[in-house]
Design a protein around this motif. Structure first.
Motif, PDB file in Angstrom:
ATOM      1  N   PRO A 135      -4.328   3.858  -3.593  1.00 51.81           N
ATOM      2  CA  PRO A 135      -5.362   3.324  -2.697  1.00 51.81           C
ATOM      3  C   PRO A 135      -6.169   4.441  -2.060  1.00 51.81           C
ATOM      4  CG  PRO A 135      -3.214   3.249  -1.633  1.00 51.81           C
ATOM      5  CD  PRO A 135      -2.967   3.666  -3.059  1.00 51.81           C
ATOM      6  N   LEU A 195       0.828  -1.204   0.000  1.00 56.03           N
ATOM      7  CA  LEU A 195       0.000   0.000   0.000  1.00 56.03           C
ATOM      8  C   LEU A 195       0.864   1.257   0.000  1.00 56.03           C
ATOM      9  CD1 LEU A 195      -2.646  -1.221   2.578  1.00 56.03           C
ATOM     10  CD2 LEU A 195      -3.178  -0.508   0.233  1.00 56.03           C
ATOM     11  N   ASP A 221      -9.720   1.367   0.943  1.00 55.78           N
ATOM     12  CA  ASP A 221      -8.818   0.276   0.582  1.00 55.78           C
ATOM     13  C   ASP A 221      -7.865  -0.047   1.736  1.00 55.78           C
ATOM     14  OD1 ASP A 221      -9.877   0.197  -2.021  1.00 55.78           O
ATOM     15  OD2 ASP A 221      -8.401   1.661  -2.754  1.00 55.78           O
ATOM     16  N   ILE A 222      -7.308   1.001   2.316  1.00 53.99           N
ATOM     17  CA  ILE A 222      -6.341   0.829   3.409  1.00 53.99           C
ATOM     18  C   ILE A 222      -6.996   0.127   4.594  1.00 53.99           C
ATOM     19  CG2 ILE A 222      -5.017   2.101   5.146  1.00 53.99           C
ATOM     20  CD1 ILE A 222      -4.422   4.176   2.909  1.00 53.99           C
TER      21      ILE A 222
END
Length: 340
Positions: free
Chosen positions: A303, A266, A307-308
Protein backbone atom coordinates in the motif's frame (compact mmCIF):
# COMPACT_ATOMS: atom_id res chain seq x y z
CA UNK A 1 18.07 -19.40 23.01
CA UNK A 2 14.99 -21.08 21.54
CA UNK A 3 12.96 -18.82 19.29
CA UNK A 4 9.24 -19.64 19.51
CA UNK A 5 8.25 -16.70 17.31
CA UNK A 6 10.02 -17.92 14.17
CA UNK A 7 8.60 -21.39 14.68
CA UNK A 8 5.02 -20.14 14.93
CA UNK A 9 5.44 -17.75 11.99
CA UNK A 10 6.67 -20.70 9.92
CA UNK A 11 3.45 -22.50 10.82
CA UNK A 12 0.94 -19.66 10.51
CA UNK A 13 2.54 -17.00 8.29
CA UNK A 14 1.49 -13.93 10.29
CA UNK A 15 0.88 -13.83 14.03
CA UNK A 16 -1.71 -11.88 16.00
CA UNK A 17 -0.45 -10.26 19.20
CA UNK A 18 -2.85 -9.15 21.91
CA UNK A 19 -4.38 -5.74 22.60
CA UNK A 20 -4.31 -3.16 25.39
CA UNK A 21 -3.49 -3.88 29.00
CA UNK A 22 -4.16 -0.57 30.71
CA UNK A 23 -7.50 0.47 29.24
CA UNK A 24 -8.91 -3.01 29.74
CA UNK A 25 -7.69 -3.17 33.33
CA UNK A 26 -9.20 0.28 33.93
CA UNK A 27 -12.51 -1.16 32.76
CA UNK A 28 -12.02 -3.92 35.36
CA UNK A 29 -11.57 -1.39 38.14
CA UNK A 30 -7.94 -0.29 38.06
CA UNK A 31 -7.72 3.25 39.41
CA UNK A 32 -5.80 6.04 37.68
CA UNK A 33 -2.31 6.22 39.16
CA UNK A 34 -2.46 2.64 40.47
CA UNK A 35 0.30 0.27 39.34
CA UNK A 36 -1.15 -2.52 37.17
CA UNK A 37 1.76 -4.76 38.20
CA UNK A 38 0.51 -4.82 41.79
CA UNK A 39 -2.62 -6.57 40.55
CA UNK A 40 -0.46 -9.61 39.81
CA UNK A 41 -0.61 -10.18 43.56
CA UNK A 42 -3.76 -8.38 44.71
CA UNK A 43 -6.12 -9.22 41.81
CA UNK A 44 -4.61 -12.10 39.80
CA UNK A 45 -8.06 -13.27 38.69
CA UNK A 46 -8.58 -9.98 36.83
CA UNK A 47 -5.20 -10.19 35.11
CA UNK A 48 -6.01 -13.77 34.17
CA UNK A 49 -9.35 -12.62 32.74
CA UNK A 50 -7.49 -10.04 30.64
CA UNK A 51 -5.27 -12.70 29.08
CA UNK A 52 -8.16 -15.12 28.68
CA UNK A 53 -10.17 -12.51 26.82
CA UNK A 54 -7.38 -12.02 24.31
CA UNK A 55 -6.78 -15.75 23.89
CA UNK A 56 -10.49 -16.28 23.33
CA UNK A 57 -10.37 -13.49 20.72
CA UNK A 58 -7.61 -15.35 18.87
CA UNK A 59 -4.27 -13.96 20.03
CA UNK A 60 -1.16 -15.97 19.18
CA UNK A 61 0.99 -13.90 21.55
CA UNK A 62 -0.03 -12.51 24.92
CA UNK A 63 2.06 -9.98 26.83
CA UNK A 64 2.51 -10.16 30.57
CA UNK A 65 1.18 -7.47 32.92
CA UNK A 66 4.67 -6.13 33.61
CA UNK A 67 5.17 -3.06 31.41
CA UNK A 68 6.22 -0.92 34.39
CA UNK A 69 8.03 -3.72 36.15
CA UNK A 70 11.48 -2.21 36.65
CA UNK A 71 12.66 -0.97 40.04
CA UNK A 72 12.50 2.60 38.74
CA UNK A 73 8.79 2.42 37.89
CA UNK A 74 7.84 0.30 40.90
CA UNK A 75 9.63 2.74 43.22
CA UNK A 76 6.81 5.19 42.51
CA UNK A 77 4.56 2.72 44.34
CA UNK A 78 7.05 1.72 47.06
CA UNK A 79 7.44 -1.71 45.45
CA UNK A 80 11.03 -1.50 44.20
CA UNK A 81 12.01 -4.41 46.47
CA UNK A 82 9.43 -6.71 44.84
CA UNK A 83 10.61 -6.57 41.22
CA UNK A 84 11.45 -10.25 40.81
CA UNK A 85 8.31 -11.52 42.50
CA UNK A 86 5.85 -9.22 40.70
CA UNK A 87 7.35 -10.06 37.32
CA UNK A 88 7.45 -13.77 38.08
CA UNK A 89 3.79 -13.67 39.03
CA UNK A 90 2.95 -11.73 35.86
CA UNK A 91 4.48 -14.46 33.73
CA UNK A 92 2.92 -17.27 35.75
CA UNK A 93 -0.58 -15.82 35.28
CA UNK A 94 -0.11 -15.50 31.52
CA UNK A 95 1.38 -19.00 31.29
CA UNK A 96 -1.63 -20.51 33.06
CA UNK A 97 -3.90 -19.05 30.43
CA UNK A 98 -1.65 -20.06 27.53
CA UNK A 99 -1.37 -23.63 28.83
CA UNK A 100 -5.11 -24.23 28.58
CA UNK A 101 -5.63 -22.49 25.25
CA UNK A 102 -5.81 -25.69 23.22
CA UNK A 103 -3.35 -24.26 20.69
CA UNK A 104 0.12 -22.69 20.71
CA UNK A 105 0.08 -19.31 22.46
CA UNK A 106 3.40 -17.57 23.14
CA UNK A 107 3.88 -15.77 26.44
CA UNK A 108 6.03 -12.66 25.99
CA UNK A 109 7.36 -10.71 28.95
CA UNK A 110 6.45 -7.03 28.56
CA UNK A 111 9.39 -4.73 29.33
CA UNK A 112 8.69 -1.01 29.15
CA UNK A 113 11.04 1.95 29.59
CA UNK A 114 12.42 2.82 33.01
CA UNK A 115 11.05 6.34 32.85
CA UNK A 116 14.56 7.68 33.46
CA UNK A 117 16.90 9.47 31.07
CA UNK A 118 20.26 7.84 30.47
CA UNK A 119 23.57 9.66 30.75
CA UNK A 120 24.39 12.26 29.45
CA UNK A 121 20.83 13.60 29.36
CA UNK A 122 19.98 12.12 32.74
CA UNK A 123 21.50 10.41 35.76
CA UNK A 124 20.92 6.74 34.84
CA UNK A 125 24.03 5.02 33.51
CA UNK A 126 23.87 2.36 30.83
CA UNK A 127 25.16 -0.26 33.27
CA UNK A 128 22.49 0.65 35.82
CA UNK A 129 19.83 0.35 33.15
CA UNK A 130 21.07 -3.12 32.18
CA UNK A 131 20.94 -4.20 35.83
CA UNK A 132 17.41 -2.89 36.27
CA UNK A 133 16.15 -4.65 33.15
CA UNK A 134 18.01 -7.84 34.06
CA UNK A 135 16.29 -7.93 37.44
CA UNK A 136 12.91 -7.65 35.75
CA UNK A 137 13.62 -10.13 32.96
CA UNK A 138 14.97 -12.74 35.35
CA UNK A 139 11.63 -12.60 37.15
CA UNK A 140 9.72 -12.94 33.89
CA UNK A 141 11.85 -15.89 32.84
CA UNK A 142 11.37 -17.60 36.21
CA UNK A 143 7.61 -17.31 35.70
CA UNK A 144 7.77 -18.94 32.27
CA UNK A 145 7.96 -16.07 29.78
CA UNK A 146 9.43 -17.30 26.50
CA UNK A 147 10.43 -13.97 24.97
CA UNK A 148 11.44 -10.57 26.36
CA UNK A 149 9.10 -8.09 24.65
CA UNK A 150 10.83 -4.70 24.91
CA UNK A 151 8.33 -2.03 23.93
CA UNK A 152 7.35 1.64 23.72
CA UNK A 153 10.98 2.69 23.65
CA UNK A 154 12.40 6.06 22.59
CA UNK A 155 16.16 5.96 23.22
CA UNK A 156 18.44 3.55 21.33
CA UNK A 157 20.68 3.18 24.39
CA UNK A 158 17.74 2.09 26.52
CA UNK A 159 16.70 -0.45 23.89
CA UNK A 160 20.23 -1.84 23.87
CA UNK A 161 20.33 -1.99 27.67
CA UNK A 162 17.10 -3.99 27.79
CA UNK A 163 18.28 -6.23 24.96
CA UNK A 164 21.57 -6.85 26.72
CA UNK A 165 19.64 -7.82 29.85
CA UNK A 166 17.54 -10.29 27.85
CA UNK A 167 20.67 -11.83 26.36
CA UNK A 168 22.17 -12.11 29.83
CA UNK A 169 19.02 -13.91 31.00
CA UNK A 170 19.11 -16.28 28.04
CA UNK A 171 15.81 -15.14 26.51
CA UNK A 172 15.17 -14.24 22.87
CA UNK A 173 13.94 -10.69 22.55
CA UNK A 174 11.97 -8.27 20.41
CA UNK A 175 11.87 -4.50 20.62
CA UNK A 176 9.59 -1.76 19.38
CA UNK A 177 9.82 2.01 19.31
CA UNK A 178 7.00 4.52 19.64
CA UNK A 179 7.17 6.91 16.70
CA UNK A 180 5.02 9.76 17.91
CA UNK A 181 7.08 12.91 17.51
CA UNK A 182 7.10 14.15 13.89
CA UNK A 183 7.45 10.54 12.77
CA UNK A 184 10.30 9.71 15.14
CA UNK A 185 10.59 8.58 18.73
CA UNK A 186 10.84 11.26 21.39
CA UNK A 187 14.62 10.79 21.31
CA UNK A 188 14.85 11.14 17.53
CA UNK A 189 15.01 7.53 16.29
CA UNK A 190 13.47 7.10 12.82
CA UNK A 191 11.55 3.95 11.81
CA UNK A 192 14.02 3.01 9.07
CA UNK A 193 16.83 3.00 11.64
CA UNK A 194 15.13 0.67 14.14
CA UNK A 195 16.88 -2.40 12.70
CA UNK A 196 20.38 -1.20 13.47
CA UNK A 197 19.89 -0.40 17.14
CA UNK A 198 21.04 -3.81 18.41
CA UNK A 199 23.62 -4.59 15.73
CA UNK A 200 26.50 -4.22 18.20
CA UNK A 201 25.05 -6.94 20.46
CA UNK A 202 26.11 -10.59 20.16
CA UNK A 203 22.54 -11.88 19.83
CA UNK A 204 20.13 -10.20 17.43
CA UNK A 205 16.41 -9.62 18.04
CA UNK A 206 13.83 -12.05 16.71
CA UNK A 207 11.60 -9.14 15.67
CA UNK A 208 11.63 -5.34 15.71
CA UNK A 209 9.02 -2.73 15.00
CA UNK A 210 6.65 -0.13 16.39
CA UNK A 211 3.89 0.15 18.94
CA UNK A 212 1.56 2.81 20.28
CA UNK A 213 2.18 6.11 18.45
CA UNK A 214 -0.61 8.37 17.23
CA UNK A 215 -2.99 6.08 15.38
CA UNK A 216 -3.24 3.40 12.73
CA UNK A 217 -2.30 5.53 9.67
CA UNK A 218 0.98 6.71 11.20
CA UNK A 219 2.11 3.33 12.49
CA UNK A 220 1.34 1.81 9.09
CA UNK A 221 3.46 4.51 7.48
CA UNK A 222 6.26 3.62 9.89
CA UNK A 223 5.86 -0.01 8.86
CA UNK A 224 6.42 0.92 5.22
CA UNK A 225 9.69 2.61 6.11
CA UNK A 226 10.82 -0.31 8.27
CA UNK A 227 9.95 -2.97 5.71
CA UNK A 228 11.50 -0.98 2.88
CA UNK A 229 14.75 -0.63 4.85
CA UNK A 230 14.96 -4.41 5.45
CA UNK A 231 12.34 -6.34 3.49
CA UNK A 232 13.33 -9.72 4.94
CA UNK A 233 13.13 -8.73 8.59
CA UNK A 234 10.43 -9.86 11.01
CA UNK A 235 8.49 -6.69 11.80
CA UNK A 236 5.86 -6.25 14.49
CA UNK A 237 3.40 -3.39 14.77
CA UNK A 238 0.91 -2.84 17.61
CA UNK A 239 -1.00 0.31 16.85
CA UNK A 240 -3.40 2.27 19.01
CA UNK A 241 -7.11 1.75 18.46
CA UNK A 242 -7.78 5.09 16.83
CA UNK A 243 -7.32 8.41 18.60
CA UNK A 244 -7.97 9.03 22.31
CA UNK A 245 -10.95 11.25 23.08
CA UNK A 246 -11.94 12.64 26.47
CA UNK A 247 -15.56 12.05 27.44
CA UNK A 248 -15.84 13.77 30.78
CA UNK A 249 -12.98 12.31 32.82
CA UNK A 250 -12.76 9.09 30.81
CA UNK A 251 -10.59 8.38 27.78
CA UNK A 252 -12.18 6.59 24.85
CA UNK A 253 -10.51 5.50 21.62
CA UNK A 254 -12.11 6.25 18.28
CA UNK A 255 -11.12 3.05 16.49
CA UNK A 256 -13.91 0.64 15.55
CA UNK A 257 -13.52 -3.13 15.03
CA UNK A 258 -13.92 -2.46 11.31
CA UNK A 259 -11.08 0.08 11.30
CA UNK A 260 -8.78 -2.29 13.20
CA UNK A 261 -9.63 -5.10 10.81
CA UNK A 262 -8.62 -2.95 7.85
CA UNK A 263 -5.47 -1.92 9.74
CA UNK A 264 -4.57 -5.62 9.92
CA UNK A 265 -5.04 -6.09 6.19
CA UNK A 266 -2.87 -3.08 5.42
CA UNK A 267 -0.24 -4.24 7.92
CA UNK A 268 0.03 -7.64 6.25
CA UNK A 269 0.22 -6.04 2.81
CA UNK A 270 2.91 -3.69 4.15
CA UNK A 271 5.15 -6.52 5.32
CA UNK A 272 4.33 -7.04 9.01
CA UNK A 273 4.73 -10.57 10.37
CA UNK A 274 3.23 -9.80 13.80
CA UNK A 275 0.24 -7.49 14.17
CA UNK A 276 -1.54 -6.46 17.35
CA UNK A 277 -3.23 -3.57 19.09
CA UNK A 278 -2.05 -1.11 21.69
CA UNK A 279 -3.96 1.57 23.63
CA UNK A 280 -7.74 1.12 23.51
CA UNK A 281 -7.73 -2.27 21.77
CA UNK A 282 -10.43 -4.43 23.36
CA UNK A 283 -11.30 -8.11 23.05
CA UNK A 284 -13.93 -7.18 20.47
CA UNK A 285 -11.40 -5.28 18.39
CA UNK A 286 -8.98 -8.20 18.53
CA UNK A 287 -11.64 -10.69 17.48
CA UNK A 288 -12.31 -8.57 14.38
CA UNK A 289 -8.57 -8.42 13.74
CA UNK A 290 -8.34 -12.22 14.02
CA UNK A 291 -11.11 -12.68 11.47
CA UNK A 292 -9.49 -10.21 9.09
CA UNK A 293 -6.12 -11.93 9.40
CA UNK A 294 -7.58 -15.38 8.78
CA UNK A 295 -9.51 -14.29 5.70
CA UNK A 296 -6.96 -11.95 4.12
CA UNK A 297 -4.57 -12.89 1.34
CA UNK A 298 -1.53 -10.63 1.09
CA UNK A 299 -1.72 -8.22 -1.82
CA UNK A 300 0.93 -8.34 -4.51
CA UNK A 301 1.61 -4.60 -4.20
CA UNK A 302 2.42 -2.76 -1.01
CA UNK A 303 0.00 0.00 0.00
CA UNK A 304 0.94 3.64 -0.42
CA UNK A 305 0.34 6.45 2.03
CA UNK A 306 -2.61 7.47 -0.12
CA UNK A 307 -4.05 3.94 0.18
CA UNK A 308 -3.61 3.98 3.95
CA UNK A 309 -5.23 7.38 4.40
CA UNK A 310 -8.15 6.46 2.16
CA UNK A 311 -8.91 3.35 4.22
CA UNK A 312 -8.04 4.15 7.86
CA UNK A 313 -7.88 7.93 7.96
CA UNK A 314 -5.37 10.77 7.69
CA UNK A 315 -1.91 10.73 9.19
CA UNK A 316 -1.40 12.94 12.22
CA UNK A 317 2.26 13.64 11.38
CA UNK A 318 1.81 15.01 7.88
CA UNK A 319 5.18 16.74 8.00
CA UNK A 320 6.96 13.43 8.47
CA UNK A 321 6.18 12.09 5.01
CA UNK A 322 9.20 10.95 3.05
CA UNK A 323 9.93 9.33 -0.26
CA UNK A 324 10.40 5.61 -0.62
CA UNK A 325 7.66 3.30 -1.90
CA UNK A 326 5.13 5.98 -1.02
CA UNK A 327 5.96 5.58 2.62
CA UNK A 328 6.43 7.89 5.55
CA UNK A 329 7.80 7.47 9.00
CA UNK A 330 5.16 7.60 11.63
CA UNK A 331 4.12 8.25 15.04
CA UNK A 332 3.75 6.96 22.09
CA UNK A 333 1.80 5.07 23.85
CA UNK A 334 0.27 7.05 26.67
CA UNK A 335 3.03 7.96 29.09
CA UNK A 336 1.05 5.95 31.58
CA UNK A 337 2.13 2.77 33.29
CA UNK A 338 0.69 -0.13 31.35
CA UNK A 339 -0.03 -0.86 27.75
CA UNK A 340 -3.14 1.26 27.73
Amino acid sequence: MQNPIDALIAEKGVLLADGATGTNLFDMGLESGEAPELWNESAPEKVEALHQGFVDAGADIILTNSFGGTRHRLKLHHAQDRVFELNRRAAEIACRVAAKAGRRVIVAGSVGPTGELLVPLGALTYEEAVEAFAEQIEGLKAGGAEVAWIETMSAPDEIRAAAEAAIRAGLPYTYTGSFDTAGRTMMGLAPKDIHGVAEVLPVKPVAVGANCGVGAPDILAALLDMSEARPDSTIVIKGNCGIPEFRGTDIHYSGTPELMADYVRLAVDGGAKIVGGCCGTSFQHLAAMRKALDEHKKAAVRPTIADIEARVGPMRNKGAAQSGAGSAPAGRRERRRARS
